[in-house]
Design a protein around this motif. Structure first.
Motif, PDB file in Angstrom:
ATOM      1  N   ILE A 159     -10.118   1.922 -11.490  1.00 49.82           N
ATOM      2  CA  ILE A 159     -10.333   2.862 -11.489  1.00 49.82           C
ATOM      3  C   ILE A 159      -8.591   3.941 -12.374  1.00 49.82           C
ATOM      4  O   ILE A 159      -9.536   4.131 -12.967  1.00 49.82           O
ATOM      5  CB  ILE A 159     -10.083   3.519  -9.651  1.00 49.82           C
ATOM      6  N   HIS A 160      -7.602   3.049 -12.202  1.00 55.13           N
ATOM      7  CA  HIS A 160      -6.394   3.310 -13.507  1.00 55.13           C
ATOM      8  C   HIS A 160      -6.392   2.812 -13.651  1.00 55.13           C
ATOM      9  O   HIS A 160      -5.504   3.144 -15.070  1.00 55.13           O
ATOM     10  CB  HIS A 160      -5.290   3.300 -12.198  1.00 55.13           C
ATOM     11  N   GLY A 161      -7.216   1.480 -14.594  1.00 51.86           N
ATOM     12  CA  GLY A 161      -7.361   0.801 -15.703  1.00 51.86           C
ATOM     13  C   GLY A 161      -6.109  -0.367 -15.283  1.00 51.86           C
ATOM     14  O   GLY A 161      -4.936  -0.056 -14.232  1.00 51.86           O
ATOM     15  N   SER A 162      -5.730  -1.727 -15.577  1.00 48.08           N
ATOM     16  CA  SER A 162      -5.755  -2.708 -15.541  1.00 48.08           C
ATOM     17  C   SER A 162      -4.005  -2.641 -15.518  1.00 48.08           C
ATOM     18  O   SER A 162      -3.094  -3.513 -14.786  1.00 48.08           O
ATOM     19  CB  SER A 162      -6.298  -3.375 -15.863  1.00 48.08           C
ATOM     20  N   GLU A 163      -4.097  -1.296 -16.750  1.00 43.48           N
ATOM     21  CA  GLU A 163      -2.646  -2.053 -16.694  1.00 43.48           C
ATOM     22  C   GLU A 163      -1.427  -0.596 -16.000  1.00 43.48           C
ATOM     23  O   GLU A 163      -0.245  -0.253 -16.575  1.00 43.48           O
ATOM     24  CB  GLU A 163      -1.629  -1.729 -18.050  1.00 43.48           C
ATOM     25  N   GLY A 164      -2.555   0.218 -15.203  1.00 39.23           N
ATOM     26  CA  GLY A 164      -2.313   1.622 -14.897  1.00 39.23           C
ATOM     27  C   GLY A 164      -1.415   2.557 -15.650  1.00 39.23           C
ATOM     28  O   GLY A 164      -1.900   2.735 -16.946  1.00 39.23           O
ATOM     29  N   ASN A 165      -1.121   3.608 -15.303  1.00 40.47           N
ATOM     30  CA  ASN A 165      -0.455   5.070 -15.820  1.00 40.47           C
ATOM     31  C   ASN A 165       0.683   5.748 -15.540  1.00 40.47           C
ATOM     32  O   ASN A 165       0.596   5.193 -14.490  1.00 40.47           O
ATOM     33  CB  ASN A 165      -1.770   5.345 -17.078  1.00 40.47           C
ATOM     34  N   ALA A 166       0.798   6.920 -15.840  1.00 43.99           N
ATOM     35  CA  ALA A 166       1.688   6.793 -15.879  1.00 43.99           C
ATOM     36  C   ALA A 166       1.722   8.192 -14.582  1.00 43.99           C
ATOM     37  O   ALA A 166       2.014   9.091 -13.614  1.00 43.99           O
ATOM     38  CB  ALA A 166       2.359   8.456 -16.885  1.00 43.99           C
ATOM     39  N   SER A 167       0.215   8.403 -15.028  1.00 47.05           N
ATOM     40  CA  SER A 167      -0.293   9.364 -13.359  1.00 47.05           C
ATOM     41  C   SER A 167      -1.228   8.783 -12.842  1.00 47.05           C
ATOM     42  O   SER A 167      -2.146   9.258 -12.516  1.00 47.05           O
ATOM     43  CB  SER A 167      -1.373  10.531 -14.342  1.00 47.05           C
ATOM     44  N   ALA A 168      -0.862   7.258 -12.892  1.00 42.62           N
ATOM     45  CA  ALA A 168      -1.364   6.689 -11.996  1.00 42.62           C
ATOM     46  C   ALA A 168      -0.899   6.668 -10.193  1.00 42.62           C
ATOM     47  O   ALA A 168       0.048   6.457 -10.953  1.00 42.62           O
ATOM     48  CB  ALA A 168      -2.051   5.590 -12.096  1.00 42.62           C
ATOM     49  N   CYS A 169      -1.974   6.885  -9.054  1.00 42.09           N
ATOM     50  CA  CYS A 169      -0.896   7.139  -7.610  1.00 42.09           C
ATOM     51  C   CYS A 169      -1.719   6.341  -6.762  1.00 42.09           C
ATOM     52  O   CYS A 169      -3.259   6.894  -6.531  1.00 42.09           O
ATOM     53  CB  CYS A 169      -0.731   8.131  -7.615  1.00 42.09           C
ATOM     54  N   HIS A 170      -1.074   5.341  -6.157  1.00 43.70           N
ATOM     55  CA  HIS A 170      -2.168   5.316  -4.755  1.00 43.70           C
ATOM     56  C   HIS A 170      -1.319   4.971  -3.764  1.00 43.70           C
ATOM     57  O   HIS A 170      -0.007   5.004  -3.426  1.00 43.70           O
ATOM     58  CB  HIS A 170      -2.519   3.636  -5.153  1.00 43.70           C
ATOM     59  N   VAL A 171      -2.358   6.025  -2.598  1.00 41.37           N
ATOM     60  CA  VAL A 171      -1.444   6.184  -1.432  1.00 41.37           C
ATOM     61  C   VAL A 171      -1.897   5.184   0.118  1.00 41.37           C
ATOM     62  O   VAL A 171      -2.859   4.683  -1.123  1.00 41.37           O
ATOM     63  CB  VAL A 171      -1.164   7.477  -0.101  1.00 41.37           C
ATOM     64  N   PHE A 172      -0.980   4.479   0.406  1.00 40.20           N
ATOM     65  CA  PHE A 172      -1.512   3.613   1.468  1.00 40.20           C
ATOM     66  C   PHE A 172      -0.841   3.558   2.779  1.00 40.20           C
ATOM     67  O   PHE A 172       0.378   4.431   2.866  1.00 40.20           O
ATOM     68  CB  PHE A 172      -1.345   1.944   1.082  1.00 40.20           C
ATOM     69  N   GLY A 173      -0.924   2.893   4.095  1.00 40.61           N
ATOM     70  CA  GLY A 173      -0.414   3.440   5.261  1.00 40.61           C
ATOM     71  C   GLY A 173      -0.834   1.855   5.872  1.00 40.61           C
ATOM     72  O   GLY A 173      -0.240   0.609   5.110  1.00 40.61           O
ATOM     73  N   HIS A 174      -0.709   1.506   7.056  1.00 38.75           N
ATOM     74  CA  HIS A 174      -0.745   0.856   7.957  1.00 38.75           C
ATOM     75  C   HIS A 174       0.309   0.013   9.141  1.00 38.75           C
ATOM     76  O   HIS A 174       0.339  -0.424   9.981  1.00 38.75           O
ATOM     77  CB  HIS A 174      -2.566  -0.478   7.204  1.00 38.75           C
ATOM     78  N   THR A 175       1.371  -0.420   7.609  1.00 38.22           N
ATOM     79  CA  THR A 175       2.392  -0.847   7.790  1.00 38.22           C
ATOM     80  C   THR A 175       3.403  -0.293   8.957  1.00 38.22           C
ATOM     81  O   THR A 175       4.451  -1.177   9.164  1.00 38.22           O
ATOM     82  CB  THR A 175       2.752  -1.817   6.822  1.00 38.22           C
ATOM     83  N   HIS A 176       3.585   1.281   8.428  1.00 39.65           N
ATOM     84  CA  HIS A 176       4.399   1.522   8.863  1.00 39.65           C
ATOM     85  C   HIS A 176       5.583   1.786   8.007  1.00 39.65           C
ATOM     86  O   HIS A 176       7.177   1.779   8.822  1.00 39.65           O
ATOM     87  CB  HIS A 176       4.653   1.813  10.458  1.00 39.65           C
ATOM     88  N   PHE A 177       6.144   1.313   6.922  1.00 38.03           N
ATOM     89  CA  PHE A 177       6.765   0.614   6.225  1.00 38.03           C
ATOM     90  C   PHE A 177       7.003   2.066   4.919  1.00 38.03           C
ATOM     91  O   PHE A 177       6.532   2.263   4.034  1.00 38.03           O
ATOM     92  CB  PHE A 177       7.051  -0.525   5.785  1.00 38.03           C
ATOM     93  N   CYS A 178       8.076   2.796   5.092  1.00 38.72           N
ATOM     94  CA  CYS A 178       8.339   3.461   4.008  1.00 38.72           C
ATOM     95  C   CYS A 178       8.563   3.312   2.967  1.00 38.72           C
ATOM     96  O   CYS A 178       9.238   1.838   2.947  1.00 38.72           O
ATOM     97  CB  CYS A 178       9.803   4.557   3.786  1.00 38.72           C
TER      98      CYS A 178
END
Length: 278
Positions: free
Chosen positions: A181-200
Motif C-alpha cells: 500500500i505504502h510502497g516498498s520504500e515508504g514515503n514521508a506521507s506513509a503511516c501505520h498505526v498498530f496496537g496489542h502490546t501496550h508499548f508506546c
C-alpha cells in the motif's frame, strides 16, 4: 478545525462502546471483533448488522482527502526470529495466551502455524479495489492493524517480563500488505498505526512511520507505564498534516539511542528480579 484520530486497539464484543464524536469518524481495526464473533458463534448474517449498529466504519475510505485503510491480521510464532532466552522457566504460550483456549478454528488452519495469519491476511483482498482507488487519489494514507507488522516494534526479549511475547504479537504477512500500500520504500506521507502490546512507540522504519499510543489497562495508565493519562487519545492527523512525534515514548526513544541487540540474552535487571522472586 478537523480533528482525526485512530484507535488501533481491539474492539471486542464485550467492550463498552462510546458513540462516535459528531465531528469526526472513528475507524476501529476489526480483527478482534472477528475473533469475538468466532468465539461466541455470532452468525455471519448478524455480524454486519451488529457492527453497523455500533456506527463503526470497517472498510477502507477517504476522509477529507486522507486515505484510511484498516487491515485484518493475526499473529504467527515464526514472526519471532530473535534468539530465545534460556536458563529460566518461562510459561508456555498456551498458559499465558487465552487465544489458544478461547478460539475455535476450522481444522485446516492452526494457531501454531502461519496458516491462521495467512487466512486473516487473505481477508484484506476483498478490499483491493477500494485500496487501489485510495492509492490513486490520496497523497497521504494511514493503514492500521491490531497486531504488529515488525518485530522491531517490540522491546527485545531480555527486556520483557514474558520473553516469549514476540511469538504471539505479529505477522510477516501484515508487513508485506502494508508495503504493498505504502510502497516498498515508504514515503514521508506513509503511516501505520498498530496496537496489542501496550508499548508506546513512534518511529520511522524503512520509510514508514509506525505509531502505537496505547489506551492500555486502567492500572497501566494510573502507573503512567505508557506515558501517562493526559495525552490519550493521541491525535495522529489534523489540519491536513500528520502530528508531531509522540512524546514521551519510552521504548522507541530508547531504541533511537541504543541499537537493537537481540543476541544479548542477559535479562534486564527488572526482569531478572522478577524471575528470581518466582
Amino acid at each position: 478545525m478537523i480533528f482525526f484520530f485512530l484507535l488501533a486497539m481491539s474492539l471486542r464484543l464485550t467492550t463498552t462502546f462510546t458513540p462516535p464524536c459528531p465531528f469526526s469518524r472513528i475507524d476501529f481495526n476489526m480483527s478482534s471483533t472477528f475473533l469475538g464473533i468466532m468465539i461466541f458463534g455470532v452468525a455471519p448474517s448478524l455480524r454486519a448488522t451488529h457492527i453497523i449498529g455500533l456506527g463503526v466504519q470497517t472498510r477502507p475510505m477517504v476522509l477529507y482527502g486522507l486515505g484510511i485503510v484498516p487491515l485484518f491480521s493475526w499473529y504467527h510464532e515464526s514472526f519471532d526470529r530473535e534468539m530465545d532466552i534460556a536458563g529460566i522457566r518461562i510459561p508456555s504460550l498456551e498458559m499465558v495466551c487465552k487465544d489458544f483456549h478461547a478460539c475455535k478454528w476450522p481444522r485446516e488452519i492452526s494457531n501454531r502455524s502461519a496458516s491462521l495469519a495467512s487466512y486473516f491476511d487473505a481477508m484484506n483482498e476483498e478490499n483491493e479495489d477500494a485500496v487501489k482507488l485510495i492509492k490513486n487519489t490520496c497523497t497521504q494514507i494511514i493503514t492500521f492493524s491490531h497486531f504488529l507488522p515488525r518485530q522491531e516494534l517490540c522491546p527485545e526479549k531480555r527486556m520483557l517480563f514474558y520473553p516469549n511475547l514476540p511469538k504471539i504479537i505479529g505477522s510477516d504477512f501484515l508487513e508485506v500488505r502494508i508495503r504493498s500500500i505504502h510502497g516498498s520504500e515508504g514515503n514521508a506521507s506513509a503511516c501505520h498505526v498498530f496496537g496489542h502490546t501496550h508499548f508506546c512507540w513512534d518511529s520511522v522504519l524503512d520509510g514508514i512511520r509506525y505509531i502505537q499510543a496505547p489506551l492500555a489497562y486502567p492500572r497501566e495508565r494510573k502507573r503512567r507505564m505508557n506515558g501517562g493519562e493526559t495525552w490519550l487519545p493521541f491525535c495522529v492527523y489534523s489540519g491536513g498534516k500528520f502530528a508531531d512525534r509522540l512524546s514521551p515514548c519510552y521504548w522507541s526513544d530508547y531504541y533511537a539511542a541504543h541499537p537493537r541487540a537481540p543476541h544479548v540474552t542477559e535479562l534486564a535487571p527488572w526482569v531478572a528480579r522478577f524471575y528470581n522472586r518466582a
